[in-house]
Design an enzyme around this catalytic site. Sequence first.
Site, mmCIF file in Angstrom:
data_model
loop_
_atom_site.group_PDB
_atom_site.id
_atom_site.type_symbol
_atom_site.label_atom_id
_atom_site.label_comp_id
_atom_site.label_asym_id
_atom_site.label_seq_id
_atom_site.Cartn_x
_atom_site.Cartn_y
_atom_site.Cartn_z
ATOM 1 N N GLU A 68 -11.507 42.471 1.663
ATOM 2 C CA GLU A 68 -10.166 42.985 1.965
ATOM 3 C C GLU A 68 -9.267 42.761 0.743
ATOM 4 O O GLU A 68 -9.356 41.741 0.076
ATOM 5 C CB GLU A 68 -9.571 42.253 3.176
ATOM 6 C CG GLU A 68 -8.187 42.766 3.563
ATOM 7 C CD GLU A 68 -7.598 42.063 4.789
ATOM 8 O OE1 GLU A 68 -7.948 40.898 5.053
ATOM 9 O OE2 GLU A 68 -6.781 42.697 5.482
ATOM 10 N N LYS B 196 -6.559 49.694 8.700
ATOM 11 C CA LYS B 196 -6.532 48.516 9.593
ATOM 12 C C LYS B 196 -5.741 48.851 10.858
ATOM 13 O O LYS B 196 -4.562 49.237 10.785
ATOM 14 C CB LYS B 196 -5.892 47.348 8.852
ATOM 15 C CG LYS B 196 -6.002 45.991 9.521
ATOM 16 C CD LYS B 196 -5.485 44.901 8.558
ATOM 17 C CE LYS B 196 -5.744 43.500 9.032
ATOM 18 N NZ LYS B 196 -5.393 42.510 7.996
ATOM 19 N N CYS C 180 -10.596 42.753 8.780
ATOM 20 C CA CYS C 180 -10.080 41.406 9.034
ATOM 21 C C CYS C 180 -9.634 41.190 10.486
ATOM 22 O O CYS C 180 -10.459 40.980 11.348
ATOM 23 C CB CYS C 180 -8.972 41.093 8.034
ATOM 24 S SG CYS C 180 -8.762 39.314 7.798
HETATM 25 N N1 LIG Z 1 -5.776 38.207 7.606
HETATM 26 C C1 LIG Z 1 -6.121 38.780 8.757
HETATM 27 O O1 LIG Z 1 -5.994 39.982 8.927
HETATM 28 C C2 LIG Z 1 -6.684 38.010 9.893
HETATM 29 C C3 LIG Z 1 -6.743 36.537 9.860
HETATM 30 O O2 LIG Z 1 -6.593 35.863 8.854
HETATM 31 C C4 LIG Z 1 -7.000 35.913 11.165
HETATM 32 O O3 LIG Z 1 -7.190 36.639 12.148
HETATM 33 O O4 LIG Z 1 -7.001 34.695 11.256
#
Ligand SMILES: NC(=O)CC(=O)C(=O)O
Length: 283
Positions: A48, A118, A159
Amino acid sequence: MISMCKKGLRLGLIQLSVGANKANNVQNALKFVKKAKEGGSNIIVLPECFNAPYGTKYFPEYAESIPDGETSRALSAAAKEVKAYIVGGSIPERDGSKLYNTSTVWSPDGQLVAKHRKMHLFDIDIPGGITFKESEVLSPGNTPCIFDTEYCKIGIGICYDIRFFELAALYRKAGCDILIYPGAFNMTTGPLHWDLLARARAVDNQVFVAAVSPARDEKADYIAYGHTCAVDPWGKTLAQAGAEEELLFADIDFETMKNIRQQIPVSHQKRNDVYDLVVKSNL
Ligand SMILES: NC(=O)CC(=O)C(=O)O
């Protein structure tokens, strides 16, 4: 070196160090893409936000349009050169007045074959831990994303998307055998949740899961947990990084997956007379 996999494929997972210089980040990513190909990877995955520091204050400055931005052009050329699929982690995308956190997928002939924005924005508030609000600057994507290859169908999430089991179940229902999540968990949530969520999504859907993080940078505003991993449908970890920059390989064996699905036939045992997963957008 060519792939050893007879009944599957090899994933190359790049836990990349990401800094403030976009051009350096992209160049470093391309260097690892070539190494991943030399190691026999058929599908190469970046983390990401691989071309920019992760943080709402950075997104507007680093954002670019897709597919005509500089990072897209570099990924397209790299996929064509190494003749492998590249899942381009994610980058901040600009589309008109809106910004997104977007993953691009490039085919071995350099074509953009999928794009995932996302869907679940990372808005959390853990006192004494972490407060983050992607929705301050980003808009969410509204469409699940599947791409088809000669190996299998693959579903993409970014993520925070991994926390939503419904999206993973929907991908399985649509025929995906691998789920890929470029991600950047942090030092508050990562230690307990990162591996657990990757293994949970793998076991509850009987699919392979790859979760690919940037390397940890203790000096960054947002400290990524790292620990890029690949998990099989049995929940077994096939490969796992530590915190540092690292290239990992994971061999995907579809025979293992078929056996597990036969031995524990949960997909046929669902009580769809009692509950069901309703798909509202077109896959
Ligand atoms: N950074 C994200 O999108 C998600 C994350 O860090 C988490 O769900 O914990």
